[in-house]
Design a protein around this motif. Sequence first.
Motif, PDB file in Angstrom:
ATOM      1  N   LEU A  21      10.194 -67.176  63.361  1.00 42.52           N
ATOM      2  CA  LEU A  21      10.902 -65.903  63.351  1.00 42.52           C
ATOM      3  C   LEU A  21      12.387 -66.118  63.072  1.00 42.52           C
ATOM      4  O   LEU A  21      12.991 -65.402  62.275  1.00 42.52           O
ATOM      5  CB  LEU A  21      10.704 -65.187  64.690  1.00 42.52           C
ATOM      6  CG  LEU A  21      11.297 -63.798  64.845  1.00 42.52           C
ATOM      7  CD1 LEU A  21      10.613 -62.820  63.893  1.00 42.52           C
ATOM      8  CD2 LEU A  21      11.138 -63.322  66.269  1.00 42.52           C
ATOM      9  N   GLY A  22      12.973 -67.116  63.716  1.00 46.36           N
ATOM     10  CA  GLY A  22      14.378 -67.434  63.478  1.00 46.36           C
ATOM     11  C   GLY A  22      14.629 -67.878  62.051  1.00 46.36           C
ATOM     12  O   GLY A  22      15.616 -67.472  61.419  1.00 46.36           O
ATOM     13  N   ASP A  23      13.739 -68.699  61.501  1.00 44.06           N
ATOM     14  CA  ASP A  23      13.883 -69.144  60.115  1.00 44.06           C
ATOM     15  C   ASP A  23      13.753 -67.980  59.141  1.00 44.06           C
ATOM     16  O   ASP A  23      14.455 -67.921  58.127  1.00 44.06           O
ATOM     17  CB  ASP A  23      12.834 -70.214  59.792  1.00 44.06           C
ATOM     18  CG  ASP A  23      13.093 -71.522  60.523  1.00 44.06           C
ATOM     19  OD1 ASP A  23      14.224 -71.713  61.020  1.00 44.06           O
ATOM     20  OD2 ASP A  23      12.154 -72.352  60.600  1.00 44.06           O
ATOM     21  N   ALA A  24      12.848 -67.047  59.445  1.00 45.99           N
ATOM     22  CA  ALA A  24      12.682 -65.887  58.572  1.00 45.99           C
ATOM     23  C   ALA A  24      13.936 -65.023  58.568  1.00 45.99           C
ATOM     24  O   ALA A  24      14.346 -64.531  57.513  1.00 45.99           O
ATOM     25  CB  ALA A  24      11.478 -65.063  59.020  1.00 45.99           C
ATOM     26  N   PHE A  25      14.564 -64.862  59.730  1.00 49.32           N
ATOM     27  CA  PHE A  25      15.805 -64.092  59.785  1.00 49.32           C
ATOM     28  C   PHE A  25      16.914 -64.792  59.013  1.00 49.32           C
ATOM     29  O   PHE A  25      17.735 -64.141  58.374  1.00 49.32           O
ATOM     30  CB  PHE A  25      16.247 -63.845  61.225  1.00 49.32           C
ATOM     31  CG  PHE A  25      15.557 -62.685  61.873  1.00 49.32           C
ATOM     32  CD1 PHE A  25      15.639 -61.418  61.334  1.00 49.32           C
ATOM     33  CD2 PHE A  25      14.827 -62.867  63.022  1.00 49.32           C
ATOM     34  CE1 PHE A  25      15.006 -60.350  61.929  1.00 49.32           C
ATOM     35  CE2 PHE A  25      14.187 -61.804  63.626  1.00 49.32           C
ATOM     36  CZ  PHE A  25      14.275 -60.546  63.081  1.00 49.32           C
ATOM     37  N   GLY A  72      18.470 -66.794  67.927  1.00 47.50           N
ATOM     38  CA  GLY A  72      18.049 -68.138  67.524  1.00 47.50           C
ATOM     39  C   GLY A  72      18.485 -68.486  66.123  1.00 47.50           C
ATOM     40  O   GLY A  72      18.769 -69.649  65.819  1.00 47.50           O
ATOM     41  N   ALA A  73      18.543 -67.488  65.252  1.00 48.70           N
ATOM     42  CA  ALA A  73      18.951 -67.724  63.863  1.00 48.70           C
ATOM     43  C   ALA A  73      20.466 -67.755  63.725  1.00 48.70           C
ATOM     44  O   ALA A  73      20.980 -68.023  62.647  1.00 48.70           O
ATOM     45  CB  ALA A  73      18.382 -66.636  62.959  1.00 48.70           C
ATOM     46  N   GLY A  74      21.175 -67.451  64.794  1.00 51.65           N
ATOM     47  CA  GLY A  74      22.627 -67.446  64.727  1.00 51.65           C
ATOM     48  C   GLY A  74      23.205 -66.186  64.111  1.00 51.65           C
ATOM     49  O   GLY A  74      24.392 -66.133  63.809  1.00 51.65           O
TER      50      GLY A  74
END
Length: 106
Positions: A21-25, A72-74
């Motif tokens: 989910l974080g990587d997708a964002f 999480g994605a910053g």
Amino acid sequence: IGGVFAAFASMYVFLVGLQLLGDAFKCLGGKGAGSMFSAISNPIAGLMVGILATVLVQSSSTSTSIVVGLVGAGQMSVKTGIPVIMGANIGTSVTNTLVSMGQSGD
């Protein structure tokens, strides 16, 4: 022993899903998506956004998961995310109150 394995497997799947989910964002949002949340730097505004998002989606879990993914994605700071998550929890109470008031007339 099967229950312990299932617990660890479930935790692993949860953490992998959170990372995805974080990587997708990160991929979808790019660097400019963080500026979208500059308006909710005020804690009261963040609280209202959390309430509104939860009332519209009717799921505090969905709202909270999105905020956790953004943090999480910053794309959102923890300081900004806390009032939004608090608003998501309050939004659940608002939704339950609306449903109970609708049912009280029956």
